[in-house]
Structure formats: C-alpha cells, structure tokens
Design a protein around this motif. Structure first.
Motif, PDB file in Angstrom:
ATOM      1  N   ILE A   1      76.114  35.869  40.787  1.00 58.66           N
ATOM      2  CA  ILE A   1      76.277  35.511  41.944  1.00 58.66           C
ATOM      3  C   ILE A   1      77.038  35.874  42.594  1.00 58.66           C
ATOM      4  O   ILE A   1      77.094  36.154  44.364  1.00 58.66           O
ATOM      5  CB  ILE A   1      75.977  33.609  41.873  1.00 58.66           C
ATOM      6  CG1 ILE A   1      74.563  33.226  40.873  1.00 58.66           C
ATOM      7  CG2 ILE A   1      75.611  33.081  42.792  1.00 58.66           C
ATOM      8  CD1 ILE A   1      74.525  32.227  40.728  1.00 58.66           C
ATOM      9  N   ILE A   2      77.952  35.792  42.556  1.00 56.48           N
ATOM     10  CA  ILE A   2      79.230  35.464  43.278  1.00 56.48           C
ATOM     11  C   ILE A   2      79.715  37.142  43.300  1.00 56.48           C
ATOM     12  O   ILE A   2      79.988  37.601  44.520  1.00 56.48           O
ATOM     13  CB  ILE A   2      80.727  34.495  43.330  1.00 56.48           C
ATOM     14  CG1 ILE A   2      80.293  33.384  42.481  1.00 56.48           C
ATOM     15  CG2 ILE A   2      81.687  35.308  43.719  1.00 56.48           C
ATOM     16  CD1 ILE A   2      81.414  32.315  42.083  1.00 56.48           C
ATOM     17  N   ALA A   3      79.794  37.571  42.353  1.00 56.28           N
ATOM     18  CA  ALA A   3      80.464  39.298  42.529  1.00 56.28           C
ATOM     19  C   ALA A   3      79.236  40.228  43.681  1.00 56.28           C
ATOM     20  O   ALA A   3      79.787  40.672  43.774  1.00 56.28           O
ATOM     21  CB  ALA A   3      80.267  39.421  40.959  1.00 56.28           C
ATOM     22  N   VAL A   4      77.962  39.859  43.123  1.00 51.45           N
ATOM     23  CA  VAL A   4      77.796  40.313  43.823  1.00 51.45           C
ATOM     24  C   VAL A   4      77.604  41.024  45.212  1.00 51.45           C
ATOM     25  O   VAL A   4      77.624  41.482  45.957  1.00 51.45           O
ATOM     26  CB  VAL A   4      75.817  40.348  43.483  1.00 51.45           C
ATOM     27  CG1 VAL A   4      75.115  41.151  44.369  1.00 51.45           C
ATOM     28  CG2 VAL A   4      75.238  40.983  42.224  1.00 51.45           C
ATOM     29  N   LEU A   5      77.706  39.432  46.293  1.00 51.58           N
ATOM     30  CA  LEU A   5      78.006  39.412  46.810  1.00 51.58           C
ATOM     31  C   LEU A   5      79.155  39.539  47.562  1.00 51.58           C
ATOM     32  O   LEU A   5      79.319  40.127  48.472  1.00 51.58           O
ATOM     33  CB  LEU A   5      78.207  37.185  47.216  1.00 51.58           C
ATOM     34  CG  LEU A   5      76.582  36.680  47.496  1.00 51.58           C
ATOM     35  CD1 LEU A   5      76.517  35.213  47.450  1.00 51.58           C
ATOM     36  CD2 LEU A   5      74.950  37.475  48.007  1.00 51.58           C
ATOM     37  N   VAL A   6      80.471  39.088  47.118  1.00 48.29           N
ATOM     38  CA  VAL A   6      81.762  40.092  47.036  1.00 48.29           C
ATOM     39  C   VAL A   6      81.426  41.455  47.373  1.00 48.29           C
ATOM     40  O   VAL A   6      82.430  42.260  48.027  1.00 48.29           O
ATOM     41  CB  VAL A   6      82.609  39.736  45.705  1.00 48.29           C
ATOM     42  CG1 VAL A   6      84.162  40.148  46.321  1.00 48.29           C
ATOM     43  CG2 VAL A   6      82.864  37.899  46.510  1.00 48.29           C
ATOM     44  N   ALA A   7      80.749  42.283  45.965  1.00 45.26           N
ATOM     45  CA  ALA A   7      80.792  43.660  45.533  1.00 45.26           C
ATOM     46  C   ALA A   7      80.001  43.574  47.670  1.00 45.26           C
ATOM     47  O   ALA A   7      80.708  45.249  47.945  1.00 45.26           O
ATOM     48  CB  ALA A   7      79.919  44.114  45.626  1.00 45.26           C
TER      49      ALA A   7
END
Length: 287
Positions: free
Chosen positions: A258-264
């Motif tokens: 959830i978080i890392a994909v958005l950050v990427a």
C-alpha cells in the motif's frame, strides 16, 4: 536488439515509466534479488549447521551454497548452445522446458547422492540457469521463448504465493507491531541511503541518485519465499522466533504493497518518468 527488449519491458510496467531511473531499476532489481538469495542461503546454511541437530563441515556448507550456481550455469550453457541451432519457435520452446526440467532433476539427483537430504537451493539453480540461457541465446530468439513462458511463470508464482499463505496466521501480525516498524524503517533507510551513496559514487544522473531508492521499496515475492524457508529453519531452533519472523515480514509486505507502491509512483513522478504526469502530480494533458 537486447536493448530493445529491455525498452519494451520498461514500457509494459504498470505506470508506463521511461527514463534514467527506470533503466537503472530494471537490472538493479534483478541484481538485488541475486545478492539477497546468495546472502540469505549462506546465512541459513550456517545457522542450520551451527544450531541444527547435525553438524556439517565448512566445505559442505559452501558446497551447498555454490553448487546450485554450477548446476544452473552448466545446464543453462548447454541449453543455450542447443537453442542457438534450433530454428522453429515451438521446438525451441520445448527444448527450453526440457533443459529447465533437466536442471531441476540434476539438483534432485545431487541432493540424493551427495547430501542424502534436501540441501540445495533450487531458486539459485533456476536463476543461474535463466541467466546463462538469456545471455547465451540471441535476443531475437529469446524474445518469443519468454513470451511463451510467461503464462507458465504466472501460474508458478500463484502456486508459490498460495503455498506460502496457507500456513500464515494473521494474528501474528498484531503481535509483531514494533518489529514490523523497525524492519520497515531500517529497510527503507538501507534502500534509499544505499541508492543515494551508490549514485554519488558512480556519478549517476541526479534523478537516479535522488529517487532510485524510493522505487526499490516495494516488497518482492522473493522475500516471502525467504520467510517460509527461514520460519521452517527457526521452528527447529525456537518456534517463538519463527512466529515473530512470520508476523513481521507478512505485515511489512502487506503495508508495503500500500505505502511503498504509492511512494514509488511519487518518486517516478518527481523524476519525470511517468507519461502524462508532471512533478507537480498533475496530468500533462490538463495543463
């Protein structure tokens, strides 16, 4: 031609990214997995030998780590020599599958006669086999083989994930809260800091130095495979450690999806590598 295949694979990514960060990310992600596999299974072999019920010599530990590379590269080299001479796509694909099975059978026979137990890492065999084939066969011949193999690869990944998910207890996630936070923070610091330092040392483009680490944050399927293997090893030493490990990695993997994909995605936008979006986050078509 090989660069053309890489370009096409880059364009097929979910966000349709293109640029220096993306071009660096593709090979680096593969290299990251290879190094991770080598380090992980070296540590697992040492822990199993030291804490296990059976003692093993240093030579046997090293052999169990590096022998898969020899098997995979050896069979992959033979496969590449044969595939270079085959003309038809269907025949080449059948031979590719045959040699892939041969690498697995070679590992099984080695385990049976040399170690008398399951000691070899078949992930390493597969990775080294694939690397040997891809680098030994011309790109124009390899491209149709990979397209035919993609459905088999997708099904295999589904089976692996299902197999890993069946024994997991969701209640473990709640008890591993602090470990999950520490794991995610330390992992992020390592990815972002390492990419930044590496970019500075190699004099990479500024966007690569700044944003590559953020694109490396999403979890890969390899980490889930590692979790299952490490938990199995720790169960024989201390079951409580295995429970903490499973809860930590599973919770981190879910949160990272959830978080890392958005950050990427944000990193790709800031680097200006997502088509139709500007660093401000707005669609270029609306401006």
């Amino acid at each position: 031609m090989r660069e053309k295949i890489i370009e096409e694979s880059i364009q097929s990514l979910e966000y349709h990214t293109h640029g220096p960060v993306t071009k660096t990310l593709i090979p680096l992600a593969a290299l990251d997995d290879v190094i991770g596999v080598v380090v992980f299974f070296t540590v697992i072999s040492v822990v199993s030998a030291v804490k296990g019920t059976e003692s093993e010599s240093v030579g046997m530990i090293l052999l169990s780590v590096f022998l898969p590379f020899a098997i995979g590269i050896g069979v992959g080299w033979m496969a590449s020599r044969v595939l270079r001479r085959v003309q038809g796509e269907n025949g080449a694909f059948a031979l590719f599958l045959l040699f892939l099975c041969l690498s697995t059978v070679t590992g099984i026979l080695t385990d049976w006669f040399l170690f008398h137990a399951w000691k070899l890492n078949y992930i390493l065999i597969g990775m080294s086999f694939s690397a040997a084939v891809v680098n030994g066969v011309p790109a124009e011949k390899m491209e149709p083989l990979l397209k035919k193999y993609n459905p088999i690869l997708g099904l295999s990944l589904v089976l692996v994930i299902v197999n890993l998910g069946m024994p997991l207890d969701c209640r473990l996630m709640a008890s591993a809260g602090l470990f999950t936070v520490l794991y995610m923070v330390s992992r992020a610091v390592g990815k972002i800091g390492g990419a930044y330092v590496g970019g500075k040392v190699t004099e990479a483009p500024e966007t690569v130095t700044k944003y590559l680490g953020f694109t490396l944050l999403p979890h890969s399927g390899v980490s889930l495979v590692f979790t299952g293997i490490a938990a199995t090893t720790l169960n024989g030493i201390d079951p409580s450690l295995a429970a903490i490990l499973q809860g930590t990695i599973v919770a981190a993997a879910i949160l990272n999806e959830i978080i890392a994909v958005l950050v990427a995605k944000y990193a790709f936008v800031r680097a200006g590598e997502i088509e139709g979006e500007t660093p401000g986050g707005k669609s270029a078509r609306r401006q």
